[in-house]
Design a protein around this motif. Sequence first.
Motif, short mmCIF file in Angstrom:
data_model
loop_
_atom_site.label_atom_id
_atom_site.label_comp_id
_atom_site.label_asym_id
_atom_site.label_seq_id
_atom_site.Cartn_x
_atom_site.Cartn_y
_atom_site.Cartn_z
N ARG A 12 -137.00 61.72 -86.73
CA ARG A 12 -136.29 61.53 -85.46
C ARG A 12 -134.80 61.27 -85.72
NH1 ARG A 12 -132.98 58.18 -82.76
NH2 ARG A 12 -134.15 56.34 -83.45
N ASP A 13 -134.44 60.08 -86.15
CA ASP A 13 -133.03 59.79 -86.39
C ASP A 13 -132.49 60.66 -87.53
OD1 ASP A 13 -130.85 58.45 -85.46
OD2 ASP A 13 -131.51 56.46 -86.03
N GLY A 14 -133.33 60.90 -88.54
CA GLY A 14 -132.91 61.71 -89.67
C GLY A 14 -132.73 63.16 -89.27
N VAL A 202 -135.67 45.81 -87.79
CA VAL A 202 -134.25 46.15 -87.84
C VAL A 202 -134.08 47.64 -88.11
CG1 VAL A 202 -133.25 43.93 -88.47
CG2 VAL A 202 -134.09 45.45 -90.26
N HIS A 203 -132.93 48.15 -87.68
CA HIS A 203 -132.66 49.59 -87.78
C HIS A 203 -131.16 49.70 -88.08
CE1 HIS A 203 -133.06 53.79 -85.92
NE2 HIS A 203 -131.75 53.62 -85.97
N CYS A 204 -130.83 49.91 -89.35
CA CYS A 204 -129.42 49.81 -89.74
C CYS A 204 -128.84 51.16 -90.15
CB CYS A 204 -129.28 48.83 -90.89
SG CYS A 204 -129.86 47.18 -90.44
N HIS A 205 -127.69 51.48 -89.57
CA HIS A 205 -126.99 52.71 -89.95
C HIS A 205 -126.01 52.37 -91.08
CE1 HIS A 205 -128.49 55.89 -87.33
NE2 HIS A 205 -128.90 54.87 -86.59
N ASN A 206 -125.51 53.42 -91.70
CA ASN A 206 -124.84 53.22 -92.99
C ASN A 206 -123.34 53.51 -92.96
OD1 ASN A 206 -125.25 52.45 -95.65
ND2 ASN A 206 -125.36 54.57 -96.36
#
Length: 511
Positions: A12-14, A202-206
Amino acid sequence: MRQVKIFDTTLRDGEQSPGCSMNLSEKIIIARQLDKLGVDIIEAGFATASPMDFKSVQAIASSVTNCTVASLARANKNDIDQAWDAVKQAAHPRIHLFIATSDVHMKYKLRMTRDQVLNTISEMTAYAKSKCDDIEFSAEDASRSDREFLAQCVSTAIAAGAKTVNIPDTVGYSTPQEMGELIDYLIKNVPSIASENITVSVHCHNDLGMGVANSLASVKAGATQVECTINGIGERAGNASLEEIVMALRTRRDFYDADTNIDTRQIYKSSKLLSNIIGVPISPTKPIVGANAFAHEAGIHQHGVITNAQTYEIMNPDEIGVPHRALVLGKHSGKHALRERLESMGYEINDEELEDIFIRFKKLADQKKTITSSDLEALTLHNSKIVQETKENAAPLCQIAGHVVNSASETPCVSYVKIKRDNEFLEDIAMGAGPLDAAFKAINHMLGVEARLEDFSVRAVTDGEDSIGEAVVKISSNGEMYTGSGISTDIIDASLQAYISGINKIFEEGR
Ligand code: KIV
Ligand code: ZN
């Protein structure tokens, strides 16, 4: 020891990030591998995003057996209905509902007041709960939200039936200390988290390179679910990388007092499979799965590792499923040895697939002095039977049956290509700016496809002059992007294989 759930959002996010798109059968291959890897939840897609997304969430829901399958949904009835329709066949379905909670998002994106957002959370979580028992609520841009208001949102979602509350660092802005403090604050200030035994995620972007560190700091502070992707693919600079989080928790159990259900021996294979499917190479220095992650160049290091691996290795490469690079098979090796070697590398293959790989192995053994694990890996990942395994009514596959490609200092160049489609042979000649341009034009013309080459790369898979070359192409057609890859000891042949595999995907999609 605390158990941390791994929520994988590669699909999904990827997948929604540029250059990482996959077709239906590729998504199913990845989903099955994620199931084997032992992730707890697969976010299969965003069902309302497009009919194709809906179809792939639905197909994944009925393709995996062990893990929970989630679809993302905005906080409205249409999204929730579609998400539920797409996941309801799953053994363990989940609806993942989200709405933004930061002032900047509420004002400029949602144009809603805080009260309106709270009401929406309450109504839509309850609506989703009336369909599906397993509801996850995400407060988009949580790390930039007012803390007290965020606590209210989380508490409202739990009161309406959410079992998991997810705290995203949507724009990758937070620092590990802040993320840890935020999780600690929520656990202390939302009493229902403890009383209802709610999973804090948690859902962390980079964006600032802190996605993994932020996720780990959150676990340290009490989070028991982490959302991440294989190879860290995702929007902009990506999401937190699954393999780094899992191995940090495993290697530093002493510090985090937490572990996951992941079968770490499947990590390397999962990473390679994804990289191969989307045609995005893994950086050599990428932790855990990069080609250099366990390579010791400096003499002093090599000596140390030979004497005792613990001198410079904090993880055992076997634990991650990294194949031994040593010479493994030769020209006279039989099918049995091939199967054993592939199984030791984590590939479970059926008899038909073995037959296919064996033919390619023998052909390669005629061209190459030694067959290493990397060669076998390339052969297996490019095995057409494996890539085809999920296709029902597959389109007739086109194969390169022959070519004459001329390179000249003066343009245009002329190339001839012969293709086998089902049982018929087609051939054509075309001119182009370069030899491959001419060959690709010949293919387009004889198959009647409108396709444009957008990106092209060739790299050596192994060391040495007889190394296998892997070509990757990105082709656009009708506004969609398709990735094709091919291997051969001849880079022209690899390039044509890559191009035709991309073209086959266009045909497959058209069915
Ligand atoms: O980054 C984000 O906030 C998201 C949510 C939809 C979970 O992807
Ligand atoms: Zn995200």
